[in-house]
Design a protein around this motif. Sequence first.
Motif, PDB file in Angstrom:
ATOM      1  N   ALA A  14      50.567  62.962  67.847  1.00 46.00           N
ATOM      2  CA  ALA A  14      51.670  61.991  67.912  1.00 46.00           C
ATOM      3  C   ALA A  14      51.678  61.123  66.670  1.00 46.00           C
ATOM      4  CB  ALA A  14      51.544  61.136  69.169  1.00 46.00           C
ATOM      5  N   LEU A  15      50.510  60.611  66.291  1.00 47.06           N
ATOM      6  CA  LEU A  15      50.416  59.751  65.119  1.00 47.06           C
ATOM      7  C   LEU A  15      50.833  60.485  63.851  1.00 47.06           C
ATOM      8  CD1 LEU A  15      47.097  57.829  65.849  1.00 47.06           C
ATOM      9  CD2 LEU A  15      49.397  56.845  65.736  1.00 47.06           C
ATOM     10  N   TYR A  16      50.483  61.755  63.744  1.00 46.23           N
ATOM     11  CA  TYR A  16      50.883  62.539  62.567  1.00 46.23           C
ATOM     12  C   TYR A  16      52.402  62.544  62.420  1.00 46.23           C
ATOM     13  CZ  TYR A  16      52.075  66.534  59.679  1.00 46.23           C
ATOM     14  OH  TYR A  16      52.630  67.324  58.707  1.00 46.23           O
ATOM     15  N   TYR A  17      53.111  62.812  63.515  1.00 46.16           N
ATOM     16  CA  TYR A  17      54.581  62.897  63.435  1.00 46.16           C
ATOM     17  C   TYR A  17      55.222  61.527  63.222  1.00 46.16           C
ATOM     18  CZ  TYR A  17      54.704  67.854  64.245  1.00 46.16           C
ATOM     19  OH  TYR A  17      54.546  69.214  64.078  1.00 46.16           O
ATOM     20  N   PHE A  18      54.642  60.485  63.792  1.00 43.57           N
ATOM     21  CA  PHE A  18      55.193  59.147  63.550  1.00 43.57           C
ATOM     22  C   PHE A  18      54.943  58.700  62.103  1.00 43.57           C
ATOM     23  CE2 PHE A  18      54.573  58.450  68.337  1.00 43.57           C
ATOM     24  CZ  PHE A  18      55.880  58.799  68.604  1.00 43.57           C
ATOM     25  N   GLN A  19      53.838  59.154  61.520  1.00 51.04           N
ATOM     26  CA  GLN A  19      53.585  58.864  60.106  1.00 51.04           C
ATOM     27  C   GLN A  19      54.536  59.643  59.203  1.00 51.04           C
ATOM     28  OE1 GLN A  19      49.411  59.714  60.183  1.00 51.04           O
ATOM     29  NE2 GLN A  19      48.866  57.648  60.884  1.00 51.04           N
ATOM     30  N   GLU A  20      54.880  60.860  59.615  1.00 54.18           N
ATOM     31  CA  GLU A  20      55.894  61.626  58.891  1.00 54.18           C
ATOM     32  C   GLU A  20      57.257  60.925  58.993  1.00 54.18           C
ATOM     33  OE1 GLU A  20      55.534  64.599  56.944  1.00 54.18           O
ATOM     34  OE2 GLU A  20      53.524  63.744  57.100  1.00 54.18           O
ATOM     35  N   LEU A  21      57.524  60.351  60.168  1.00 54.02           N
ATOM     36  CA  LEU A  21      58.749  59.580  60.370  1.00 54.02           C
ATOM     37  C   LEU A  21      58.785  58.380  59.426  1.00 54.02           C
ATOM     38  CD1 LEU A  21      61.320  58.921  62.060  1.00 54.02           C
ATOM     39  CD2 LEU A  21      59.826  57.735  63.668  1.00 54.02           C
ATOM     40  N   GLU A  22      57.651  57.711  59.274  1.00 62.47           N
ATOM     41  CA  GLU A  22      57.565  56.570  58.366  1.00 62.47           C
ATOM     42  C   GLU A  22      57.892  56.993  56.925  1.00 62.47           C
ATOM     43  OE1 GLU A  22      54.259  53.389  56.617  1.00 62.47           O
ATOM     44  OE2 GLU A  22      53.625  55.080  57.873  1.00 62.47           O
ATOM     45  N   LYS A  23      57.320  58.108  56.484  1.00 62.13           N
ATOM     46  CA  LYS A  23      57.578  58.605  55.118  1.00 62.13           C
ATOM     47  C   LYS A  23      59.062  58.918  54.929  1.00 62.13           C
ATOM     48  CE  LYS A  23      53.053  60.846  54.833  1.00 62.13           C
ATOM     49  NZ  LYS A  23      52.382  62.174  54.833  1.00 62.13           N
ATOM     50  N   LEU A  24      59.644  59.569  55.924  1.00 61.19           N
ATOM     51  CA  LEU A  24      61.063  59.946  55.863  1.00 61.19           C
ATOM     52  C   LEU A  24      61.947  58.707  55.776  1.00 61.19           C
ATOM     53  CD1 LEU A  24      63.117  62.408  56.255  1.00 61.19           C
ATOM     54  CD2 LEU A  24      63.175  61.686  58.650  1.00 61.19           C
ATOM     55  N   ASN A  25      61.665  57.721  56.622  1.00 63.90           N
ATOM     56  CA  ASN A  25      62.476  56.500  56.637  1.00 63.90           C
ATOM     57  C   ASN A  25      62.307  55.678  55.360  1.00 63.90           C
ATOM     58  OD1 ASN A  25      63.516  57.028  59.169  1.00 63.90           O
ATOM     59  ND2 ASN A  25      62.002  55.800  60.246  1.00 63.90           N
TER      60      ASN A  25
ATOM     61  N   LEU B 148      61.151  51.416  63.934  1.00 66.41           N
ATOM     62  CA  LEU B 148      60.908  52.402  64.992  1.00 66.41           C
ATOM     63  C   LEU B 148      59.598  53.145  64.762  1.00 66.41           C
ATOM     64  CD1 LEU B 148      61.852  53.971  67.496  1.00 66.41           C
ATOM     65  CD2 LEU B 148      63.112  55.491  65.956  1.00 66.41           C
ATOM     66  N   ALA B 149      59.347  53.555  63.508  1.00 66.95           N
ATOM     67  CA  ALA B 149      58.104  54.263  63.210  1.00 66.95           C
ATOM     68  C   ALA B 149      56.891  53.406  63.554  1.00 66.95           C
ATOM     69  CB  ALA B 149      58.074  54.674  61.741  1.00 66.95           C
ATOM     70  N   TYR B 150      56.919  52.129  63.141  1.00 63.06           N
ATOM     71  CA  TYR B 150      55.777  51.248  63.405  1.00 63.06           C
ATOM     72  C   TYR B 150      55.659  50.919  64.896  1.00 63.06           C
ATOM     73  CZ  TYR B 150      55.701  50.676  58.338  1.00 63.06           C
ATOM     74  OH  TYR B 150      55.640  50.913  56.994  1.00 63.06           O
ATOM     75  N   TYR B 151      56.799  50.770  65.555  1.00 63.37           N
ATOM     76  CA  TYR B 151      56.794  50.560  67.013  1.00 63.37           C
ATOM     77  C   TYR B 151      56.109  51.740  67.709  1.00 63.37           C
ATOM     78  CZ  TYR B 151      58.721  50.841  71.755  1.00 63.37           C
ATOM     79  OH  TYR B 151      58.860  50.976  73.109  1.00 63.37           O
ATOM     80  N   GLN B 152      56.480  52.957  67.309  1.00 60.82           N
ATOM     81  CA  GLN B 152      55.921  54.149  67.953  1.00 60.82           C
ATOM     82  C   GLN B 152      54.425  54.285  67.656  1.00 60.82           C
ATOM     83  OE1 GLN B 152      57.485  55.424  70.224  1.00 60.82           O
ATOM     84  NE2 GLN B 152      59.441  56.396  69.704  1.00 60.82           N
ATOM     85  N   ILE B 153      54.029  53.968  66.424  1.00 62.81           N
ATOM     86  CA  ILE B 153      52.605  54.020  66.088  1.00 62.81           C
ATOM     87  C   ILE B 153      51.836  52.971  66.900  1.00 62.81           C
ATOM     88  CG2 ILE B 153      50.901  53.634  64.252  1.00 62.81           C
ATOM     89  CD1 ILE B 153      53.014  54.803  62.280  1.00 62.81           C
ATOM     90  N   GLY B 154      52.400  51.757  66.989  1.00 60.51           N
ATOM     91  CA  GLY B 154      51.776  50.707  67.783  1.00 60.51           C
ATOM     92  C   GLY B 154      51.640  51.092  69.243  1.00 60.51           C
ATOM     93  N   LEU B 155      52.686  51.682  69.783  1.00 60.65           N
ATOM     94  CA  LEU B 155      52.668  52.093  71.192  1.00 60.65           C
ATOM     95  C   LEU B 155      51.634  53.197  71.422  1.00 60.65           C
ATOM     96  CD1 LEU B 155      53.979  51.674  73.946  1.00 60.65           C
ATOM     97  CD2 LEU B 155      55.753  53.301  73.289  1.00 60.65           C
ATOM     98  N   THR B 156      51.509  54.098  70.456  1.00 52.01           N
ATOM     99  CA  THR B 156      50.532  55.175  70.577  1.00 52.01           C
ATOM    100  C   THR B 156      49.110  54.618  70.575  1.00 52.01           C
ATOM    101  OG1 THR B 156      52.052  56.679  69.442  1.00 52.01           O
ATOM    102  CG2 THR B 156      49.750  57.372  69.602  1.00 52.01           C
TER     103      THR B 156
END
Length: 231
Positions: free
Chosen positions: A113-124, A134-142
């Motif tokens: 999960a963290l890998y894909y949210f980090q990819e989301l961060e790079k994309l954004n 959203l990326a940081y929210y998802q990482i925090g929630l994870t």
Amino acid sequence: NAKDPSFISDKNMADSIYRFAQRKLMRGKKDSALLLARIGMSYAEKAGIDTLRIKFLLVEANALNLGGDKKEGLLILKKVAPLLSENTPYPILEKYYNLVGNCYRNNLLYDSALYYFQELEKLNTINNPYRNWLAYYQIGLTFSQANLLDEAEKYFWKSYAISKPKGIRADHGVVLNEFASLLSKKNMPEKFSAILKEYYDLIHSGKKDFSNDPIHGMLFIDWGEYTLERK
């Protein structure tokens, strides 16, 4: 052939069904969205357009995930990866990374999960830095769900720092709600009370109570009669 009337018809039909499926999904009607996604995919296949195929697979996976069929949702998403290319539009890639991360987290596979949210961060960061709320929210929630609460707090503050200045109520409200939950979990009553007060002020600052929206509602904790004085 793009000039073939049947090609145009299939594409137009797929586009229409997709819009309808998205509306159903946003209203929390998961079964209807799932059915429409499967019907729409047949038109996307006839049209031969990968972007349309991806859109319907994302709707199907999202509906399955929201309906609790977590493993099946992940299997559907694995069909998306071969269809992605450098020409895939940013909004679709953003949905893909976010949804894959969600599905892995729901299956308790936190590292993936963290890998894909980090990819989301790079994309954004490249395309729309604001969306990293959203990326940081998802990482925090994870991290929170993995019981790594200090790391979770760090990322919720990063999300908060982006969503607060922009002032988009639905976005900032999601952050505040989950942030309050984390601070309660960490037994930090002063910070918890401050964030919860900001959340209540926010939801009462406009005519529409966004916390009652079906999709946002799935993200929200119902604090009910929880008072700011309660520790």
